[in-house]
Design a protein around this motif. Structure first.
Motif, PDB file in Angstrom:
ATOM      1  N   SER A 151      -1.472  -4.161  -9.244  1.00  0.00           N
ATOM      2  CA  SER A 151      -0.854  -2.876  -9.523  1.00  0.00           C
ATOM      3  C   SER A 151      -2.120  -1.949  -9.974  1.00  0.00           C
ATOM      4  O   SER A 151      -2.054  -0.693  -9.560  1.00  0.00           O
ATOM      5  CB  SER A 151       0.028  -3.040 -10.865  1.00  0.00           C
ATOM      6  N   GLU A 152      -3.158  -2.210 -10.483  1.00  0.00           N
ATOM      7  CA  GLU A 152      -4.325  -1.400 -11.046  1.00  0.00           C
ATOM      8  C   GLU A 152      -4.855  -1.073  -9.801  1.00  0.00           C
ATOM      9  O   GLU A 152      -5.393   0.151  -9.867  1.00  0.00           O
ATOM     10  CB  GLU A 152      -5.162  -2.376 -11.908  1.00  0.00           C
ATOM     11  N   ARG A 153      -5.264  -2.182  -8.779  1.00  0.00           N
ATOM     12  CA  ARG A 153      -5.888  -1.572  -7.691  1.00  0.00           C
ATOM     13  C   ARG A 153      -5.453  -0.635  -6.850  1.00  0.00           C
ATOM     14  O   ARG A 153      -5.844   0.358  -6.193  1.00  0.00           O
ATOM     15  CB  ARG A 153      -6.018  -3.031  -6.677  1.00  0.00           C
ATOM     16  N   PHE A 154      -3.927  -0.852  -6.770  1.00  0.00           N
ATOM     17  CA  PHE A 154      -3.118   0.128  -5.929  1.00  0.00           C
ATOM     18  C   PHE A 154      -3.088   1.517  -6.488  1.00  0.00           C
ATOM     19  O   PHE A 154      -3.509   2.712  -6.027  1.00  0.00           O
ATOM     20  CB  PHE A 154      -1.452  -0.149  -5.646  1.00  0.00           C
ATOM     21  N   GLU A 155      -2.931   1.596  -8.000  1.00  0.00           N
ATOM     22  CA  GLU A 155      -2.917   2.671  -8.592  1.00  0.00           C
ATOM     23  C   GLU A 155      -4.320   3.401  -8.780  1.00  0.00           C
ATOM     24  O   GLU A 155      -4.147   4.749  -8.771  1.00  0.00           O
ATOM     25  CB  GLU A 155      -2.402   2.756 -10.076  1.00  0.00           C
ATOM     26  N   LYS A 156      -5.167   2.708  -8.682  1.00  0.00           N
ATOM     27  CA  LYS A 156      -6.334   3.308  -8.566  1.00  0.00           C
ATOM     28  C   LYS A 156      -6.843   4.107  -7.323  1.00  0.00           C
ATOM     29  O   LYS A 156      -7.418   5.288  -7.395  1.00  0.00           O
ATOM     30  CB  LYS A 156      -7.669   2.365  -8.899  1.00  0.00           C
ATOM     31  N   GLU A 157      -6.446   3.495  -6.201  1.00  0.00           N
ATOM     32  CA  GLU A 157      -6.765   3.921  -4.990  1.00  0.00           C
ATOM     33  C   GLU A 157      -5.892   5.154  -4.732  1.00  0.00           C
ATOM     34  O   GLU A 157      -6.459   6.170  -4.134  1.00  0.00           O
ATOM     35  CB  GLU A 157      -6.372   2.775  -3.731  1.00  0.00           C
ATOM     36  N   VAL A 158      -4.519   5.211  -5.189  1.00  0.00           N
ATOM     37  CA  VAL A 158      -3.863   6.430  -4.859  1.00  0.00           C
ATOM     38  C   VAL A 158      -4.291   7.592  -5.699  1.00  0.00           C
ATOM     39  O   VAL A 158      -4.282   8.659  -5.154  1.00  0.00           O
ATOM     40  CB  VAL A 158      -2.249   5.844  -5.155  1.00  0.00           C
ATOM     41  N   ALA A 159      -4.687   7.238  -6.922  1.00  0.00           N
ATOM     42  CA  ALA A 159      -5.163   8.286  -7.812  1.00  0.00           C
ATOM     43  C   ALA A 159      -6.284   9.187  -7.029  1.00  0.00           C
ATOM     44  O   ALA A 159      -6.434  10.268  -7.434  1.00  0.00           O
ATOM     45  CB  ALA A 159      -5.640   7.851  -9.211  1.00  0.00           C
ATOM     46  N   GLU A 160      -7.011   8.291  -6.272  1.00  0.00           N
ATOM     47  CA  GLU A 160      -8.325   9.214  -5.451  1.00  0.00           C
ATOM     48  C   GLU A 160      -7.628   9.950  -4.328  1.00  0.00           C
ATOM     49  O   GLU A 160      -8.433  10.478  -3.762  1.00  0.00           O
ATOM     50  CB  GLU A 160      -9.142   8.028  -5.210  1.00  0.00           C
ATOM     51  N   LEU A 161      -6.694   9.876  -3.670  1.00  0.00           N
ATOM     52  CA  LEU A 161      -5.804  10.458  -2.571  1.00  0.00           C
ATOM     53  C   LEU A 161      -5.569  11.808  -2.912  1.00  0.00           C
ATOM     54  O   LEU A 161      -4.286  11.971  -3.457  1.00  0.00           O
ATOM     55  CB  LEU A 161      -5.068   9.424  -1.799  1.00  0.00           C
ATOM     56  N   PRO A 162      -6.022  12.891  -2.640  1.00  0.00           N
ATOM     57  CA  PRO A 162      -5.522  14.098  -2.922  1.00  0.00           C
ATOM     58  C   PRO A 162      -4.227  14.676  -2.214  1.00  0.00           C
ATOM     59  O   PRO A 162      -3.422  15.364  -2.622  1.00  0.00           O
ATOM     60  CB  PRO A 162      -6.451  15.256  -2.384  1.00  0.00           C
ATOM     61  N   GLU A 163      -3.897  13.949  -1.234  1.00  0.00           N
ATOM     62  CA  GLU A 163      -2.656  13.861  -0.313  1.00  0.00           C
ATOM     63  C   GLU A 163      -1.332  13.653  -1.062  1.00  0.00           C
ATOM     64  O   GLU A 163      -0.167  14.146  -1.047  1.00  0.00           O
ATOM     65  CB  GLU A 163      -2.524  13.360   0.998  1.00  0.00           C
ATOM     66  N   VAL A 164      -1.833  12.793  -2.052  1.00  0.00           N
ATOM     67  CA  VAL A 164      -0.646  12.022  -3.015  1.00  0.00           C
ATOM     68  C   VAL A 164      -0.560  13.130  -4.162  1.00  0.00           C
ATOM     69  O   VAL A 164      -1.508  13.126  -5.112  1.00  0.00           O
ATOM     70  CB  VAL A 164      -0.826  10.647  -3.428  1.00  0.00           C
ATOM     71  N   THR A 165       0.297  14.031  -4.157  1.00  0.00           N
ATOM     72  CA  THR A 165       0.550  14.967  -5.446  1.00  0.00           C
ATOM     73  C   THR A 165       1.232  14.189  -6.635  1.00  0.00           C
ATOM     74  O   THR A 165       1.130  14.650  -7.781  1.00  0.00           O
ATOM     75  CB  THR A 165       1.135  16.153  -4.892  1.00  0.00           C
ATOM     76  N   GLU A 166       1.990  13.355  -6.503  1.00  0.00           N
ATOM     77  CA  GLU A 166       2.779  12.442  -7.320  1.00  0.00           C
ATOM     78  C   GLU A 166       2.914  11.022  -7.187  1.00  0.00           C
ATOM     79  O   GLU A 166       2.915  10.809  -5.922  1.00  0.00           O
ATOM     80  CB  GLU A 166       4.231  13.141  -7.475  1.00  0.00           C
ATOM     81  N   CYS A 167       2.829  10.188  -8.095  1.00  0.00           N
ATOM     82  CA  CYS A 167       2.959   8.715  -7.780  1.00  0.00           C
ATOM     83  C   CYS A 167       3.750   8.014  -9.152  1.00  0.00           C
ATOM     84  O   CYS A 167       3.468   8.649 -10.302  1.00  0.00           O
ATOM     85  CB  CYS A 167       1.722   8.062  -7.797  1.00  0.00           C
ATOM     86  N   TYR A 168       5.018   7.257  -9.200  1.00  0.00           N
ATOM     87  CA  TYR A 168       5.611   6.794 -10.115  1.00  0.00           C
ATOM     88  C   TYR A 168       5.786   5.409  -9.872  1.00  0.00           C
ATOM     89  O   TYR A 168       6.069   4.964  -8.745  1.00  0.00           O
ATOM     90  CB  TYR A 168       7.045   7.583 -10.041  1.00  0.00           C
ATOM     91  N   THR A 169       5.748   4.614 -10.775  1.00  0.00           N
ATOM     92  CA  THR A 169       6.118   3.296 -10.523  1.00  0.00           C
ATOM     93  C   THR A 169       7.558   3.106 -10.723  1.00  0.00           C
ATOM     94  O   THR A 169       8.099   3.946 -11.602  1.00  0.00           O
ATOM     95  CB  THR A 169       5.263   2.220 -11.605  1.00  0.00           C
ATOM     96  N   LEU A 170       8.418   2.238 -10.263  1.00  0.00           N
ATOM     97  CA  LEU A 170       9.651   2.260 -10.005  1.00  0.00           C
ATOM     98  C   LEU A 170      10.321   0.894 -10.590  1.00  0.00           C
ATOM     99  O   LEU A 170       9.701  -0.213 -10.573  1.00  0.00           O
ATOM    100  CB  LEU A 170      10.368   2.543  -8.623  1.00  0.00           C
ATOM    101  N   ALA A 171      11.572   0.963 -11.035  1.00  0.00           N
ATOM    102  CA  ALA A 171      12.429  -0.206 -11.158  1.00  0.00           C
ATOM    103  C   ALA A 171      13.501  -0.223 -10.092  1.00  0.00           C
ATOM    104  O   ALA A 171      14.142   0.706  -9.703  1.00  0.00           O
ATOM    105  CB  ALA A 171      13.255  -0.186 -12.492  1.00  0.00           C
ATOM    106  N   GLY A 172      13.449  -1.092  -9.255  1.00  0.00           N
ATOM    107  CA  GLY A 172      14.350  -1.168  -8.090  1.00  0.00           C
ATOM    108  C   GLY A 172      13.706  -1.734  -7.098  1.00  0.00           C
ATOM    109  O   GLY A 172      12.893  -2.613  -7.021  1.00  0.00           O
ATOM    110  N   ARG A 173      14.131  -1.638  -5.587  1.00  0.00           N
ATOM    111  CA  ARG A 173      13.681  -2.281  -4.577  1.00  0.00           C
ATOM    112  C   ARG A 173      12.320  -1.923  -4.208  1.00  0.00           C
ATOM    113  O   ARG A 173      11.626  -2.775  -3.356  1.00  0.00           O
ATOM    114  CB  ARG A 173      14.929  -1.995  -3.381  1.00  0.00           C
ATOM    115  N   ALA A 174      11.704  -0.844  -4.484  1.00  0.00           N
ATOM    116  CA  ALA A 174      10.094  -0.376  -4.248  1.00  0.00           C
ATOM    117  C   ALA A 174       9.570  -0.418  -5.580  1.00  0.00           C
ATOM    118  O   ALA A 174      10.156  -0.359  -6.587  1.00  0.00           O
ATOM    119  CB  ALA A 174      10.043   0.682  -3.778  1.00  0.00           C
ATOM    120  N   ASP A 175       8.335  -0.579  -5.369  1.00  0.00           N
ATOM    121  CA  ASP A 175       7.407  -0.782  -6.347  1.00  0.00           C
ATOM    122  C   ASP A 175       6.765   0.766  -6.895  1.00  0.00           C
ATOM    123  O   ASP A 175       6.855   0.877  -8.140  1.00  0.00           O
ATOM    124  CB  ASP A 175       5.953  -1.530  -6.221  1.00  0.00           C
ATOM    125  N   TYR A 176       6.784   1.721  -5.930  1.00  0.00           N
ATOM    126  CA  TYR A 176       6.031   2.816  -6.398  1.00  0.00           C
ATOM    127  C   TYR A 176       6.981   4.004  -5.399  1.00  0.00           C
ATOM    128  O   TYR A 176       7.121   3.513  -4.335  1.00  0.00           O
ATOM    129  CB  TYR A 176       4.626   3.186  -5.801  1.00  0.00           C
TER     130      TYR A 176
END
Length: 170
Positions: free
Chosen positions: A83-108
């Protein structure tokens, strides 16, 4: 830390959400407080974390970002390091304007902007799918924006509740 707010603070927050560039004098006129009272209240709300920050809200289409997609990402395994690795990578991508962790079938859940479909496809395959640990990705491209606001409803703040931890209404 609990921040105590009253009806004037709620009015102030409502006005600031509508116009973050409003002067303290203009705000004071709208909510019937002096400029110095508004200034003190705004500073207290900032220090208490109620006001997170100020920003200009840019229309993506006006700057050539015509495509927006909502993307669900599932990781291949669940661990703090994955999770840390994914979140760190996504935080560096300007095309991703929002990112949320989820409860359910997907993780983000990601909100992604791009100039066109080809750019979106390239971004997804060359950036998102190459992040270590990504097992699956599903995107939905938006057709038309119906509503998009940063103005939060604040009426509930005046209602007593045990779950509210950071703000107390007086």
């Amino acid at each position: 830390m609990i921040t105590t707010i009253d009806k004037f603070d709620l009015q102030l927050l409502t006005e600031l959400q509508r116009d973050g560039q409003a002067t303290n004098s203009a705000l004071g006129n709208k909510i019937h407080l002096s400029t110095s009272q508004v200034s003190r209240r705004v500073q207290r709300l900032q220090e208490g974390g109620v006001i997170d920050h100020y920003a200009a809200i840019i229309d993506p289409v006006a700057v050539g970002l015509d495509v927006m997609a909502f993307t669900e990402v599932t990781l291949d395994h669940h661990s703090p390091s994955a999770s840390e690795r994914f979140e760190k990578e996504v935080a560096e991508l300007p095309e991703v304007t929002e990112c949320y962790t989820l409860a359910g079938r997907a993780d983000y859940h990601l909100r992604v902007v791009a100039p066109d479909l080809a750019s979106l496809s390239k971004f997804m395959t060359e950036k998102i799918l190459r992040i270590p640990g990504v097992a699956q990705m599903k995107s939905t491209v938006t057709l038309r924006k119906i509503k998009h606001t940063h103005v939060l409803p604040l009426d509930h703040v005046m209602q007593p509740t045990e779950t509210r931890k950071r703000v107390q209404f007086t």
